[in-house]
Design an enzyme around this catalytic site. Structure first.
Site, short mmCIF file in Angstrom:
data_model
loop_
_atom_site.label_atom_id
_atom_site.label_comp_id
_atom_site.label_asym_id
_atom_site.label_seq_id
_atom_site.Cartn_x
_atom_site.Cartn_y
_atom_site.Cartn_z
N TYR A 1 -8.04 -1.72 5.22
CA TYR A 1 -7.38 -0.98 4.14
C TYR A 1 -5.88 -1.06 4.39
O TYR A 1 -5.39 -1.94 5.10
CB TYR A 1 -7.97 0.45 4.19
N GLU B 1 -8.37 1.14 -10.37
CA GLU B 1 -7.49 1.05 -9.20
C GLU B 1 -6.33 0.11 -9.45
O GLU B 1 -6.51 -1.03 -9.90
CB GLU B 1 -8.32 0.53 -8.01
N ASP B 2 -5.14 0.58 -9.17
CA ASP B 2 -3.94 -0.26 -9.18
C ASP B 2 -3.72 -0.99 -10.50
O ASP B 2 -3.45 -2.20 -10.53
CB ASP B 2 -3.96 -1.22 -7.97
N ASN C 1 -3.08 9.88 2.10
CA ASN C 1 -3.64 8.73 1.38
C ASN C 1 -4.89 9.17 0.63
O ASN C 1 -5.68 9.96 1.15
CB ASN C 1 -3.99 7.62 2.37
N ARG D 1 -0.63 -3.84 -10.47
CA ARG D 1 0.28 -3.08 -9.60
C ARG D 1 -0.47 -2.85 -8.30
O ARG D 1 -1.11 -1.83 -8.13
CB ARG D 1 0.68 -1.76 -10.28
N ASN E 1 2.84 2.80 -0.49
CA ASN E 1 2.15 1.81 0.35
C ASN E 1 2.59 0.41 -0.06
O ASN E 1 3.02 0.22 -1.20
CB ASN E 1 0.64 1.92 0.15
N LYS F 1 -11.29 -0.72 -0.81
CA LYS F 1 -11.69 0.64 -1.21
C LYS F 1 -13.20 0.81 -1.02
O LYS F 1 -13.67 1.85 -0.54
CB LYS F 1 -11.33 0.88 -2.69
N ASP G 1 -8.04 6.32 -9.43
CA ASP G 1 -7.75 6.73 -8.06
C ASP G 1 -6.27 7.01 -7.85
O ASP G 1 -5.89 7.97 -7.18
CB ASP G 1 -8.22 5.60 -7.15
N ASP G 2 -5.42 6.17 -8.44
CA ASP G 2 -3.98 6.31 -8.21
C ASP G 2 -3.44 7.58 -8.87
O ASP G 2 -2.54 8.23 -8.33
CB ASP G 2 -3.24 5.08 -8.72
N1 LIG Z 1 -0.55 7.39 -0.64
C1 LIG Z 1 -1.41 7.18 -1.60
O1 LIG Z 1 -2.57 7.61 -1.54
C2 LIG Z 1 -0.99 6.41 -2.80
C3 LIG Z 1 0.20 5.74 -2.83
N2 LIG Z 1 0.55 5.04 -3.95
C4 LIG Z 1 1.78 4.29 -3.89
O2 LIG Z 1 2.70 4.81 -4.79
C5 LIG Z 1 3.55 3.79 -5.23
C6 LIG Z 1 3.69 3.88 -6.73
O3 LIG Z 1 2.43 3.71 -7.34
P1 LIG Z 1 2.27 3.94 -8.91
O4 LIG Z 1 2.78 5.26 -9.30
O5 LIG Z 1 0.88 3.64 -9.26
O6 LIG Z 1 3.25 2.82 -9.46
P2 LIG Z 1 3.98 2.78 -10.84
O7 LIG Z 1 4.48 1.42 -11.00
O8 LIG Z 1 3.10 3.36 -11.87
O9 LIG Z 1 5.22 3.78 -10.64
C7 LIG Z 1 6.34 3.54 -9.84
C8 LIG Z 1 7.43 4.46 -10.31
O10 LIG Z 1 8.52 4.39 -9.41
C9 LIG Z 1 9.71 4.21 -10.18
N3 LIG Z 1 10.77 3.54 -9.43
C10 LIG Z 1 11.02 2.25 -9.26
N4 LIG Z 1 12.12 2.07 -8.52
C11 LIG Z 1 12.58 3.28 -8.22
C12 LIG Z 1 13.70 3.76 -7.50
N5 LIG Z 1 14.54 2.93 -6.92
N6 LIG Z 1 13.87 5.09 -7.41
C13 LIG Z 1 13.03 5.94 -7.97
N7 LIG Z 1 11.95 5.54 -8.66
C14 LIG Z 1 11.72 4.24 -8.80
C15 LIG Z 1 9.25 3.37 -11.34
O11 LIG Z 1 10.20 3.39 -12.38
P3 LIG Z 1 10.28 2.14 -13.38
O12 LIG Z 1 8.96 2.03 -14.01
O13 LIG Z 1 11.35 2.56 -14.31
O14 LIG Z 1 10.63 0.96 -12.53
C16 LIG Z 1 7.96 4.11 -11.67
O15 LIG Z 1 8.24 5.28 -12.36
C17 LIG Z 1 2.98 2.50 -4.70
O16 LIG Z 1 3.68 2.10 -3.56
C18 LIG Z 1 1.59 2.86 -4.30
O17 LIG Z 1 1.13 2.10 -3.23
C19 LIG Z 1 -0.23 5.01 -5.07
C20 LIG Z 1 -1.42 5.66 -5.08
C21 LIG Z 1 -1.92 6.36 -3.91
C1 LIG Z 2 -3.60 4.10 -1.72
C2 LIG Z 2 -3.50 3.53 -3.04
O1 LIG Z 2 -4.40 3.68 -3.84
C3 LIG Z 2 -2.31 2.81 -3.41
O2 LIG Z 2 -1.38 2.74 -2.63
O3 LIG Z 2 -2.30 2.30 -4.53
MG LIG Z 3 -4.20 2.37 -5.48
#
Ligand SMILES: NC(=O)C1=CN([C@@H]2O[C@H](COP(=O)(O)OP(=O)(O)OC[C@H]3O[C@@H](n4cnc5c(N)ncnc54)[C@H](OP(=O)(O)O)[C@@H]3O)[C@@H](O)[C@H]2O)C=CC1
Ligand SMILES: CC(=O)C(=O)O
Ligand SMILES: [Mg+2]
Length: 637
Positions: free
Chosen positions: A164, A306-307, A522, A217, A478, A235, A329-330
């Site tokens: 993972y 997912e993603d 996570n 993504r 991540n 997953k 999940d996200d």
């Molecule tokens: N720990 C966990 O369990 C999880 C972690 N994650 C992680 O979260 C991250 C985001 O996932 P997700 O929300 O699905 O992705 P998205 O692409 O949906 O969202 C990312 C967001 O971050 C913004 N962004 C980009 N650059 C910047 C910056 N420099 N400063 C501030 N904001 C910024 C984007 O804006 P814009 O669209 O305008 O570029 C967008 O709003 C990933 O790294 C993912 O791995 C996700 C799910 C679970």
């Molecule tokens: C953990 C997870 O789902 C992600 O980073 O997208």
């Molecule tokens: Mg994910």
């Protein structure tokens, strides 16, 4: 398998007569294959190798073909063969030449895993040691799943980072290079009109859980097209190890609608469609058909999205969630995880859960995960007595253009973000994160932006430390390379006072003779148990309240001794137990909401917590060997 497959020869050869005389025989044409040897040794006159060159007919179908090294061509199977051999859906869409396949293996042959971009390895926070271990486990999984899951379950803390995050991020970046055999199912926009038939190419009649991505993504690594399949695979490895789903009853899927990653598309080894990512109505047509097809064949299955990128993640969730056991999940798993972690952090501070409503929360990243987290924490605050507006006012959300206020162009702001935009009177549209932190003095800082560059700078971390005795800092992006800061940075700039968690695992920090815990925020704490509860309870859908109940269950599992050390989540050593308690919380809430449709779950629930726990545990797969033959009476296994 001489009884079913046999080397063929020219039509006139006596070998063909032999073949025809045996019903059910199929043909191979490999010179020197074992069949040749067995014919030779049987006393029949041997044939010269060229006489074996003729039409080959294989009577096997589907995975039996792919798992037979004598007939398998992998990604080189052409369209007609894929149709006739029931391979459609079992291979990625792009048809590769043997030359490309040779190149893939030659690189490995010449240079070993070292050829796989060592820069990438270092950059993604993954070491060569991670890659070596990933290789060992992947090969084991292909050979012996019982052994693989036995090891994963019994060494979960050590091996989860290999199957993972973060190593899975590296595997996805390099999937087209490290690919050896297909796993799971592949649907593509070329399959419109065919998916209902294709699902029958999967050999299992019972599937309890499907994890699907469109690769748009992948973690914080962006659009990786079909390479993203590594995530559903990772997953579902956790579904089996952490929750006890049976390995034959889980199905990883990638939907290939093209990719905007041009470097990948033009790579001769890439296995997805060579087209830009599809959007709009055609995109939804593909996903709709996929959902109908899998839910048609396996209607009792949980379907985890997912993603998916932000543009589609929320719309798809709302499109299906009332009709199937679907969750994203996200959005939802991450949200429940963050809320659970906040409750844990409050407990570390010695505060009750009701203190949630007093927090000032700064979230960086307004995407699927960030907004899911914001919505769920706001829901939690409402449970503790705040009105909707009061809850919304406790958030400051920054995206790449800075603080989001109601001055932001509505056309450029997602609907889900608008209620949380700061009101215009603040006149701070686009304010930089450091200024927001200095002005607002948040008690909680959460990063879910998924970008490189350590968004939580030393100044921001120092500002958090100056205004909070124990600042709560969750760098949740991540893989490790995208984390907003490291555990070490968080502790260094707050004099070791931060309550810190990261999305991918990081080592605890030693400072002034103290061990400062790095928890792992996570969604692996959530998705296995949520899916288990929904599947066992036959809940028909997965509600917000079920996720809330799951979030509330987690902090109750952190013992006082761990809170005293600064742990905000229970130890992953107890992952089976954690997933079981999450499943129980989902089942209990489903009952309260009138959605517990499995009468056996109802019966267990009515006997109390212990009975329900026993019932859930009884349904968890245990990776032990069982006899595969009928033993004569009286013979013990
Ligand atoms: N720990 C966990 O369990 C999880 C972690 N994650 C992680 O979260 C991250 C985001 O996932 P997700 O929300 O699905 O992705 P998205 O692409 O949906 O969202 C990312 C967001 O971050 C913004 N962004 C980009 N650059 C910047 C910056 N420099 N400063 C501030 N904001 C910024 C984007 O804006 P814009 O669209 O305008 O570029 C967008 O709003 C990933 O790294 C993912 O791995 C996700 C799910 C679970
Ligand atoms: C953990 C997870 O789902 C992600 O980073 O997208
Ligand atoms: Mg994910």
């Amino acid at each position: 398998m001489a009884s079913r497959i046999l080397a063929s020869t020219t039509e006139s050869g006596p070998f063909l007569s032999l073949a025809r005389s045996v019903p059910g025989l199929a043909f191979l044409s490999y010179p020197g294959c074992s069949t040749f040897a067995s014919v030779a040794s049987s006393g029949l006159s041997p044939y010269k190798p060229h006489e074996f060159e003729s039409t080959n007919i294989v009577r096997k179908k589907g995975q039996d073909v792919l798992h037979d090294p004598l007939v398998n061509k992998g990604t080189a199977f052409g369209i007609a063969e894929r149709e006739r051999l029931a391979l459609r859906g079992l291979l990625p869409a792009r048809i590769l030449s043997m030359e490309a396949q040779v190149n893939r293996i030659m690189e490995d042959y010449q240079y070993g895993r070292d050829y796989i971009d060592p820069v990438n390895v270092k950059d993604e926070g993954v070491t060569k040691e991670h890659v070596r271990k990933w290789n060992v486990l992947q090969q084991l999984q292909d050979r012996n799943e019982t052994l693989f899951y036995n090891m994963l379950l019994n060494n979960f803390v050590d091996m989860a980072p290999i199957v993972y995050t973060p190593t899975v991020g590296w595997a996805c970046l390099n999937y087209h290079k490290v690919y050896r055999r297909p796993r799971g199912m592949y649907f593509s926009s070329e399959d419109i009109g065919e998916m209902n038939a294709m699902v029958w190419h999967w050999p299992e009649n019972e599937v309890d859980a499907i994890v699907v991505t469109d690769g748009s993504r992948i973690l914080g690594l962006g659009d990786l097209g079909v390479n993203g399949l590594g995530i559903p695979i990772g997953k579902l490895d956790l579904y089996v190890a952490a929750a006890g789903f049976h390995p034959t009853r889980v199905l990883p899927v990638v939907i290939d609608v093209g990719t905007d990653n041009e470097a990948l598309r033009s790579d001769p080894l890439y296995m997805g469609l060579n087209q830009p990512r599809m959007t709009g109505a055609r995109y939804y047509e593909v996903i709709d058909e996929f959902v109908r097809a899998v839910m048609g064949r396996w209607p009792r299955s949980v379907l985890q999205f997912e993603d998916f990128n932000m543009a589609n993640a929320h719309p798809l969730l709302h499109r299906y969630r009332d009709h199937h056991m679907v969750f994203n999940d996200d959005i939802q798993g991450t949200a429940a995880t963050a809320l659970a972690g906040l409750y844990g952090a409050l407990a570390v501070q010695g505060k009750p859960v009701t203190a949630l409503k007093e927090q000032r929360i700064c979230v960086v990243g307004a995407g699927s995960a960030g907004m899911g987290v914001v919505q769920m924490i706001a829901q939690g605050m409402r449970k503790h007595g705040l009105s909707e507006e009061e809850a919304q006012a406790r958030f400051w959300i920054n995206d790449k253009d800075g603080l989001i206020t109601s001055k932001r162009d509505p056309a450029a702001t997602m609907d889900v973000v608008k209620p949380f935009a700061r009101k215009v009177e603040e006149d701070v549209e686009g304010e930089r994160l450091l200024d927001v932190v200095k002005r607002v003095k948040p008690t909680v800082l959460i990063g879910l932006a998924g970008v490189r560059g350590r968004l939580f700078t030393s100044d921001i971390l120092k500002a958090m430390g100056e205004t909070n005795e124990q600042p709560i800092i969750f760098a949740m992006s991540n893989p490790t390379s995208r984390a907003e800061c490291t555990a070490e940075e968080a502790q260094k700039h707050t004099d070791g006072r931060a309550i810190f968690a990261s999305g991918s695992p990081m080592a605890d920090v030693e400072m002034n003779g103290r061990t400062l815990i790095c928890s792992q925020a996570n969604n692996l704490y959530m998705f296995p148990g949520v899916a288990l509860g929904a599947r066992l309870g036959a809940t028909h859908h997965i509600s917000d309240n079920m996720l809330m109940a799951a979030a509330e269950a987690i902090p109750t599992l952190v013992p006082k001794s761990d809170l005293d050390r600064g742990c905000v989540y229970p130890s992953l050593h107890r992952i089976r137990h954690i997933s079981c308690r999450v499943a129980m919380a989902v089942i209990t809430m489903a009952y309260e909401e009138g959605h517990l449709h499995n009468p056996r779950a109802v019966a267990a629930l009515k006997q109390g917590d212990d009975a329900l726990e026993d019932w859930v545990v009884d349904h968890q797969y245990v990776p032990e060997y069982r006899t595969l033959i009928e033993l004569p009476q009286g013979v013990m296994e």
